[in-house]
Scaffold this active site. Structure first.
Site, PDB file in Angstrom:
ATOM      1  N   ARG A 176       1.057  -0.898  -0.214  1.00 38.54           N
ATOM      2  CA  ARG A 176      -0.214   0.123  -0.191  1.00 38.54           C
ATOM      3  C   ARG A 176       0.616   1.431   0.523  1.00 38.54           C
ATOM      4  O   ARG A 176       0.853   2.625  -0.699  1.00 38.54           O
ATOM      5  CB  ARG A 176      -1.339  -0.045   1.042  1.00 38.54           C
ATOM      6  CG  ARG A 176      -2.183  -1.495   1.334  1.00 38.54           C
ATOM      7  CD  ARG A 176      -2.724  -0.846   1.981  1.00 38.54           C
ATOM      8  NE  ARG A 176      -3.526   0.067   2.201  1.00 38.54           N
ATOM      9  CZ  ARG A 176      -4.772   0.635   1.924  1.00 38.54           C
ATOM     10  NH1 ARG A 176      -4.987  -0.666   1.228  1.00 38.54           N
ATOM     11  NH2 ARG A 176      -5.928   1.228   1.815  1.00 38.54           N
ATOM     12  N   TYR A 229       0.450 -13.773  -0.315  1.00 36.29           N
ATOM     13  CA  TYR A 229       0.901 -13.653  -1.449  1.00 36.29           C
ATOM     14  C   TYR A 229       2.865 -12.538  -1.811  1.00 36.29           C
ATOM     15  O   TYR A 229       2.300 -11.644  -1.108  1.00 36.29           O
ATOM     16  CB  TYR A 229      -0.419 -12.521  -2.314  1.00 36.29           C
ATOM     17  CG  TYR A 229      -0.423 -11.155  -1.749  1.00 36.29           C
ATOM     18  CD1 TYR A 229      -0.473 -10.136  -1.566  1.00 36.29           C
ATOM     19  CD2 TYR A 229      -1.679 -11.449  -0.618  1.00 36.29           C
ATOM     20  CE1 TYR A 229      -0.590  -9.361  -0.745  1.00 36.29           C
ATOM     21  CE2 TYR A 229      -2.459 -10.766   0.020  1.00 36.29           C
ATOM     22  CZ  TYR A 229      -1.881  -9.326  -0.530  1.00 36.29           C
ATOM     23  OH  TYR A 229      -2.217  -7.944   0.658  1.00 36.29           O
ATOM     24  N   ASP A 245     -14.212   4.152   0.594  1.00 33.84           N
ATOM     25  CA  ASP A 245     -14.528   3.816   2.035  1.00 33.84           C
ATOM     26  C   ASP A 245     -15.292   5.397   2.876  1.00 33.84           C
ATOM     27  O   ASP A 245     -16.391   4.548   2.927  1.00 33.84           O
ATOM     28  CB  ASP A 245     -13.205   3.862   2.917  1.00 33.84           C
ATOM     29  CG  ASP A 245     -13.027   2.152   2.942  1.00 33.84           C
ATOM     30  OD1 ASP A 245     -12.749   1.288   1.928  1.00 33.84           O
ATOM     31  OD2 ASP A 245     -11.373   2.176   3.722  1.00 33.84           O
TER      32      ASP A 245
END
Length: 406
Positions: free
Chosen positions: A106, A211, A289
């Site tokens: 991120r 991942y 969001d």
């Protein structure tokens, strides 16, 4: 002269909106309550629906450098690590969906997006406490006593959005019954995991997704497990390595290696909100969001924020600069995005269902799960805007003066 747009929040959605607006020639300013630009967290997924938009913004080379295009997703049994299913990804998905499926840290993506917005357009330490719409635009008031004016206000201020409360009223978070323990480990510390692949270990009361990020140099792990309600509605709360160790006791050696290598552990209590019936007033709207917080089981939270940001930028770039034109643009944006994100939001809830105790070994099980999200990954929001009829939108009532601080 171009529309002056104020974006509240400099997270992934807010910066994507600012970049897309700036690229289209709009006069955009970003206001972030934090004292510095900083994106916490671990890894995340970028579906083709998100990467195609980021590439059009010019981030293709940087994504190629720092992100990973996983070659496959392997589903393994939790107790012994035996492979029970595999979904090919990599080149096959890039060809099918016309853009790559990537995994990325991120913080890396946040820095990429920040590089697309001039420094003097991003203002930190500016907490919005009040705003009001009038005939000429929107007046913004900040906690430090400063004010600003804009033609349009965009609330990209996250799940606890102050702008959302003013636009749509108070609502209660909906707890999923699960929390996620997550963090990062060096790929060198888990040598039995291939840093070109994603892994899922499906257990009777938990599941682990792992991942690669950082060009394959590290792995992100996420352990989703039932948890009593009571944790804060936050995705950055401190976790406890002992909890991770207890949840995954007796799991496969590859999972135990993740636990042994784990440093800082974060706990994410998995809440979402009921879909909103409206996002916009005459000059104010929401994205990401702030508009549709969703559970992470489709890996689509950031991707949907990117789609929102680009769609809104396109609508505003085409708008006339009078009040009617602005309202029509916001209504068009909401009419396009709200049905789509509601479907993704509710589908993410379905993705929370527990896995079979020995992993999903049904024939075609993982492939069937992948097909469930095909319509999401295939979506091109810019193409959808081109295809949608451009109709006059109904007028919206202007927002009244809204006190946002307690």
């Amino acid at each position: 002269m171009s529309l002056k747009v104020a974006v509240i929040g400099a997270g992934l959605g807010g910066l994507t909106a600012a970049a897309a607006l700036y690229a289209r020639g709009l006069d955009v300013e970003v206001y972030e309550r934090g004292e510095a630009l900083r994106e916490q967290g671990v890894g995340m997924h970028l579906g083709p629906n998100g990467t195609r938009l980021l590439e059009r913004l010019g981030l293709g080379p940087r994504l190629a450098e720092l992100a990973v295009r996983p070659e496959a997703l392997e589903v393994r049994a939790f107790h012994n690590g035996a492979k029970v299913a595999e979904q090919e990804m990599g080149e096959a998905w890039e060809s099918r969906f016309r853009a790559p499926y990537l995994t990325v840290h991120r913080g890396d993506l946040h820095r990429m997006l920040a590089s697309l917005v001039p420094d003097d357009r991003v203002h930190t330490g500016r907490e919005l406490v009040r705003f009001a719409e009038d005939a000429d635009g929107v007046l913004l008031e900040f906690a430090d006593g400063t004010t600003a004016r804009a033609d349009v206000l965009i609330g990209a201020d996250g799940v606890h959005s102050a702008v959302r409360r003013a636009v749509a009223g108070e609502d209660a978070p909906v707890y999923s019954g699960n929390s996620a323990l997550r963090g990062l480990v060096d790929a060198a510390d888990v040598p039995d995991l291939d840093p070109t692949r994603m892994y899922m270990f499906a257990g009777p009361a938990a599941r682990v997704l792992c991942y690669p990020v950082d060009g394959g140099r590290r792995f992100t792990y996420v352990a989703v497990t039932p948890s009593p309600e009571g944790d804060a509605e936050s995705w950055t709360s401190a976790g406890d390595r002992a909890d991770l160790d207890a949840v995954l006791a007796g799991w496969a050696p590859e999972v135990r290696a993740l636990v042994d290598a784990a440093g800082e552990v974060r706990r994410w209590a998995l809440y979402d909100r009921a879909p909103l019936e409206r996002w916009s007033t005459a000059r104010t709207t929401l994205l990401g969001d702030a508009a549709h917080p969703m559970l992470p089981h489709h890996g689509q939270g950031a991707n949907q924020a990117v789609e929102d940001a680009v769609a809104l930028a396109v609508c505003l770039a085409r708008a006339t600069e009078d009040a009617e034109g602005i309202t029509a643009a916001l209504e068009r944006y909401e009419a396009l995005r709200r049905p789509h994100t509601t479907r993704v939001q509710l589908g993410s809830r379905e993705g929370a269902r527990p896995a079979p105790p020995r992993g999903d070994a049904r024939p075609g099980g993982v492939a069937a799960a992948a097909e469930d999200v095909t319509w999401i990954l295939d979506h091109d929001v810019e193409a959808a805007l081109e295809a949608a009829p451009e109709e006059d939108a109904p007028g919206a009532e202007p927002a009244t003066v809204a006190a946002l601080a307690a």
